[in-house]
Design a protein around this motif. Structure first.
Motif, PDB file in Angstrom:
ATOM      1  N   CYS A   1       0.812  -1.219   0.000  1.00 43.69           N
ATOM      2  CA  CYS A   1       0.000   0.000   0.000  1.00 43.69           C
ATOM      3  C   CYS A   1       0.843   1.265   0.000  1.00 43.69           C
ATOM      4  N   ARG A   2       2.119   1.151   0.347  1.00 46.30           N
ATOM      5  CA  ARG A   2       3.018   2.304   0.262  1.00 46.30           C
ATOM      6  C   ARG A   2       4.440   1.809   0.073  1.00 46.30           C
ATOM      7  N   ASN A   3       5.379   2.720  -0.095  1.00 42.89           N
ATOM      8  CA  ASN A   3       6.765   2.308  -0.280  1.00 42.89           C
ATOM      9  C   ASN A   3       7.380   1.947   1.072  1.00 42.89           C
ATOM     10  N   PHE A   4       7.572   0.644   1.283  1.00 46.76           N
ATOM     11  CA  PHE A   4       8.111   0.184   2.568  1.00 46.76           C
ATOM     12  C   PHE A   4       9.622  -0.037   2.513  1.00 46.76           C
ATOM     13  N   GLY A   5      10.189   0.009   1.330  1.00 48.95           N
ATOM     14  CA  GLY A   5      11.640  -0.234   1.192  1.00 48.95           C
ATOM     15  C   GLY A   5      11.928  -1.673   0.787  1.00 48.95           C
ATOM     16  N   GLN A   6      13.090  -1.845   0.165  1.00 47.86           N
ATOM     17  CA  GLN A   6      13.472  -3.144  -0.406  1.00 47.86           C
ATOM     18  C   GLN A   6      13.381  -4.297   0.590  1.00 47.86           C
ATOM     19  N   HIS A   7      13.883  -4.077   1.807  1.00 48.81           N
ATOM     20  CA  HIS A   7      13.939  -5.181   2.764  1.00 48.81           C
ATOM     21  C   HIS A   7      12.552  -5.612   3.226  1.00 48.81           C
ATOM     22  N   SER A   8      11.630  -4.661   3.339  1.00 51.34           N
ATOM     23  CA  SER A   8      10.262  -5.025   3.714  1.00 51.34           C
ATOM     24  C   SER A   8       9.529  -5.667   2.536  1.00 51.34           C
ATOM     25  N   ALA A   9       9.820  -5.160   1.328  1.00 54.66           N
ATOM     26  CA  ALA A   9       9.183  -5.752   0.145  1.00 54.66           C
ATOM     27  C   ALA A   9       9.631  -7.214   0.000  1.00 54.66           C
TER      28      ALA A   9
ATOM     29  N   ASN B   1      12.031  -2.922  11.969  1.00 51.69           N
ATOM     30  CA  ASN B   1      13.052  -2.367  11.099  1.00 51.69           C
ATOM     31  C   ASN B   1      13.977  -3.485  10.689  1.00 51.69           C
ATOM     32  N   ARG B   2      13.849  -3.898   9.451  1.00 54.68           N
ATOM     33  CA  ARG B   2      14.551  -5.109   9.052  1.00 54.68           C
ATOM     34  C   ARG B   2      15.766  -4.802   8.204  1.00 54.68           C
ATOM     35  N   PHE B   3      16.909  -5.308   8.622  1.00 58.59           N
ATOM     36  CA  PHE B   3      18.132  -5.202   7.845  1.00 58.59           C
ATOM     37  C   PHE B   3      18.531  -6.635   7.521  1.00 58.59           C
ATOM     38  N   ILE B   4      18.180  -7.051   6.306  1.00 61.28           N
ATOM     39  CA  ILE B   4      18.272  -8.462   5.953  1.00 61.28           C
ATOM     40  C   ILE B   4      19.667  -9.045   6.144  1.00 61.28           C
ATOM     41  N   GLY B   5      20.701  -8.294   5.729  1.00 58.88           N
ATOM     42  CA  GLY B   5      22.075  -8.802   5.858  1.00 58.88           C
ATOM     43  C   GLY B   5      22.380  -9.231   7.284  1.00 58.88           C
ATOM     44  N   GLY B   6      22.116  -8.329   8.229  1.00 57.53           N
ATOM     45  CA  GLY B   6      22.398  -8.609   9.635  1.00 57.53           C
ATOM     46  C   GLY B   6      21.537  -9.733  10.184  1.00 57.53           C
ATOM     47  N   MET B   7      20.283  -9.798   9.744  1.00 57.84           N
ATOM     48  CA  MET B   7      19.363 -10.821  10.260  1.00 57.84           C
ATOM     49  C   MET B   7      19.776 -12.215   9.794  1.00 57.84           C
ATOM     50  N   PHE B   8      20.187 -12.317   8.525  1.00 57.75           N
ATOM     51  CA  PHE B   8      20.636 -13.619   8.042  1.00 57.75           C
ATOM     52  C   PHE B   8      21.931 -14.031   8.726  1.00 57.75           C
ATOM     53  N   TYR B   9      22.789 -13.052   8.972  1.00 56.36           N
ATOM     54  CA  TYR B   9      24.039 -13.373   9.653  1.00 56.36           C
ATOM     55  C   TYR B   9      23.743 -13.903  11.054  1.00 56.36           C
TER      56      TYR B   9
END
Ligand code: UDP
Ligand code: MG
Length: 323
Positions: free
Chosen positions: A84-92, A191-199
């Motif tokens: 519904c809005r621009n949530f950013g790459q990591h949320s998408a 607030n999701r930072f995929i790199g850090g979460m996968f690490y």
């Protein structure tokens, strides 16, 4: 049995080609005797219905959604969702992952920099090395100098603070098993930072060297502001060590001030020296700026806490087609 998740933000033009190429890769595997992607039922003559390409429109402002709708109308395996809005790459990406249903899941960018042919190498390595995730390692990254410098900077700080070793050559492009997807989705932060979460997840992983392509068209969606935002998130979400700086500086300065205080008091009482203006003004500025800096760091973490406490969803899907 394979889901491919692709976030889309103002990238209408390359989509058609990208989907065609992905399907070609999957189909070539099908034709070569089902080696890599076994079909649903043996002997099926048609394209196996066992893949899905999930395109998530991160609320583009161009014609991306129209292009996506046309693609979805022509192929039921192309599933599209619009936020519904621009949530950013990591949320998408997170939205896309939550919509996947197959055992193997690929994430990639839609701008043509990640090549569909490499999916085969990723999948092959996943099976051969018997790991949970395989990352594509981009030799000679074809991104701008600013972008590369920013990711190096963030990685260094993250590494220094929390030991998170995120290789700047590793981007979005990867394949993983369902276990990893489920584990990732079970992490509730906003607030999701995929790199850090996968690490942090620390699943057994391997890498495959790939050639990074220049963008098919257009320019990077990451402007300076978005990059700073992501860098800030990467640093704050990887460690809380910065919050402890205050206590160390406080300890050191209080010891120093006891020593200095004793010295100046002795000067005053023994020799009756007037205390200098310079010393006062310098120490006010010094102490003041340290306090402001630390307050600032605390403020940044409070912002994060505020966002998490508000507990708004990471993404909201407005419309879904072919699901
Ligand atoms: N993207 C997104 N939302 C945004 C910005 C980017 O979904 O707010 C997607 C974009 O469509 C692309 C991927 O994230 O699939 C990477 O974006 P881009 O190619 O602009 O970044 P770069 O390659 O420069 O890292
Ligand atoms: Mg790109």
């Amino acid at each position: 049995m394979i889901s491919i998740v692709i976030p889309v933000y103002n990238e209408g033009p390359p989509l058609k080609n990208l989907c065609a190429e992905i399907i070609k890769v999957i189909k070539s595997q099908f034709d070569s005797g089902f080696t890599i992607f076994p079909p649903v039922s043996a002997g099926a003559k048609e394209m196996p219905g066992n893949y899905e390409i999930i395109l998530v429109d991160d609320r583009s402002t161009d014609n991306s959604w129209t292009v996506m709708k046309a693609l979805a109308a022509g192929d039921v395996n192309i599933k599209i969702a619009r936020l519904c809005r621009n949530f950013g790459q990591h949320s998408a990406l997170t939205a896309g992952l939550s919509l996947t249903q197959y055992e193997y899941v690929v994430m990639m960018d839609c701008d043509g920099q990640d090549e569909p042919q490499n999916i085969i190498a990723l999948y092959d390595t996943l099976l051969k090395k018997n790991v949970q995730i395989v990352y594509a390692k981009r030799k000679n990254r074809k991104d701008g100098a600013l972008k590369r410098a920013a990711s190096l900077f963030v990685n260094r700080i993250m590494q220094g603070l929390s030991g998170v070793k995120h290789d700047p050559e590793i981007g979005t492009f990867r394949i993983m098993k369902r276990t990893v997807v489920d584990a990732y989705l079970s992490m509730p932060e906003k607030n999701r930072f995929i790199g850090g979460m996968f690490y942090w997840l620390n699943f057994e992983s391997a890498t495959v060297d790939v050639v990074h392509q220049p963008r098919a068209s257009g320019k990077s969606n990451y402007n300076f502001r978005k990059m700073v935002k992501l860098a800030r998130l990467g640093i704050l979400s990887s460690s809380t060590k910065l919050l402890s700086i205050g206590i160390y500086i406080g300890l050191i300065t209080s010891i120093l001030s006891v020593v200095a205080g004793a010295y100046f008091l002795s000067l005053k009482f023994i020799y009756d020296v007037p205390l200098g203006f310079t010393a006062v003004i310098v120490s006010i500025f010094f102490v003041g700026s340290i306090i402001m800096l630390l307050l600032g760091i605390m403020g940044e973490y409070m912002r994060e806490i505020f966002e998490e406490v508000k507990a708004r969803p990471n993404y909201i899907v407005e419309e879904k087609i072919n699901f």
